[in-house]
Design a protein around this motif. Structure first.
Motif, PDB file in Angstrom:
ATOM      1  N   LEU A  65       0.869  -1.168   0.000  1.00 39.88           N
ATOM      2  CA  LEU A  65       0.000   0.000   0.000  1.00 39.88           C
ATOM      3  C   LEU A  65       0.914   1.228   0.000  1.00 39.88           C
ATOM      4  CD1 LEU A  65      -2.905   1.023   0.181  1.00 39.88           C
ATOM      5  CD2 LEU A  65      -2.680   0.948   2.663  1.00 39.88           C
ATOM      6  N   THR A  89       0.354  -1.887   5.336  1.00 44.63           N
ATOM      7  CA  THR A  89      -0.237  -2.817   4.374  1.00 44.63           C
ATOM      8  C   THR A  89      -0.922  -3.972   5.087  1.00 44.63           C
ATOM      9  OG1 THR A  89       1.440  -2.220   2.747  1.00 44.63           O
ATOM     10  CG2 THR A  89       0.247  -4.283   2.387  1.00 44.63           C
ATOM     11  N   HIS A  92      -4.112  -2.790   6.728  1.00 44.65           N
ATOM     12  CA  HIS A  92      -5.141  -2.542   5.711  1.00 44.65           C
ATOM     13  C   HIS A  92      -5.740  -3.863   5.225  1.00 44.65           C
ATOM     14  CE1 HIS A  92      -6.699  -1.704   1.620  1.00 44.65           C
ATOM     15  NE2 HIS A  92      -7.123  -0.571   2.192  1.00 44.65           N
ATOM     16  N   GLN A  93      -4.890  -4.862   5.018  1.00 44.52           N
ATOM     17  CA  GLN A  93      -5.376  -6.163   4.552  1.00 44.52           C
ATOM     18  C   GLN A  93      -6.204  -6.871   5.622  1.00 44.52           C
ATOM     19  OE1 GLN A  93      -1.811  -8.140   3.285  1.00 44.52           O
ATOM     20  NE2 GLN A  93      -1.862  -7.221   1.241  1.00 44.52           N
ATOM     21  N   SER A  94      -5.791  -6.755   6.877  1.00 44.88           N
ATOM     22  CA  SER A  94      -6.554  -7.410   7.940  1.00 44.88           C
ATOM     23  C   SER A  94      -7.891  -6.716   8.194  1.00 44.88           C
ATOM     24  CB  SER A  94      -5.731  -7.486   9.226  1.00 44.88           C
ATOM     25  OG  SER A  94      -5.485  -6.199   9.722  1.00 44.88           O
ATOM     26  N   SER A  95      -7.956  -5.412   7.993  1.00 43.50           N
ATOM     27  CA  SER A  95      -9.233  -4.715   8.188  1.00 43.50           C
ATOM     28  C   SER A  95     -10.173  -4.953   7.006  1.00 43.50           C
ATOM     29  CB  SER A  95      -8.997  -3.219   8.370  1.00 43.50           C
ATOM     30  OG  SER A  95      -8.524  -2.631   7.175  1.00 43.50           O
ATOM     31  N   SER A  96      -9.609  -5.307   5.845  1.00 42.66           N
ATOM     32  CA  SER A  96     -10.444  -5.597   4.674  1.00 42.66           C
ATOM     33  C   SER A  96     -11.119  -6.955   4.794  1.00 42.66           C
ATOM     34  CB  SER A  96      -9.603  -5.593   3.403  1.00 42.66           C
ATOM     35  OG  SER A  96      -8.981  -4.370   3.214  1.00 42.66           O
ATOM     36  N   ASN A  97     -10.467  -7.852   5.497  1.00 45.12           N
ATOM     37  CA  ASN A  97     -11.000  -9.233   5.603  1.00 45.12           C
ATOM     38  C   ASN A  97     -12.052  -9.357   6.643  1.00 45.12           C
ATOM     39  OD1 ASN A  97      -9.311 -10.039   3.581  1.00 45.12           O
ATOM     40  ND2 ASN A  97      -7.689 -10.610   4.991  1.00 45.12           N
TER      41      ASN A  97
END
Length: 97
Positions: A65, A89, A92-97
């Protein structure tokens, strides 16, 4: 990890300030050998950070990111800016899942 990144960035900021202060003459009169040594240390640090930046951009930028100014962060703070980008990054990826 956030604390380690902040401490690392502070340490690098102090190192940069100290090197530039010595080169600017704020540390008083220094010999020509000391001046040359500090200039060499500064050059080595800049070259190492440029290599780190080049490696990071060539290999990892498409997967990270990336924000405006991250290149300057890596140039100034080296591995600690790199770790901050990894953390951002991952967050961001863990909050997207």
């Amino acid at each position: 990890m956030k604390t380690a990144i902040i401490i690392g960035k502070c340490v690098f900021a102090v190192i940069w300030l100290a090197l530039f202060a010595v080169l600017a003459g704020f540390a008083g009169d220094i010999g020509s050998q000391t001046y040359a040594l500090v200039a060499l240390l500064l050059a080595v640090m800049v070259i190492m950070h440029l290599l780190l930046l080049g490696t990071f951009v060539a290999i990892m930028k498409p997967q990270m990111l990336w924000k405006k100014g991250d290149s300057w962060q890596i140039l100034a703070f080296g591995i600690f800016a790199w770790l901050a980008i990894f953390k951002r990054t991952n967050d961001h990826q863990s909050s997207s899942n």
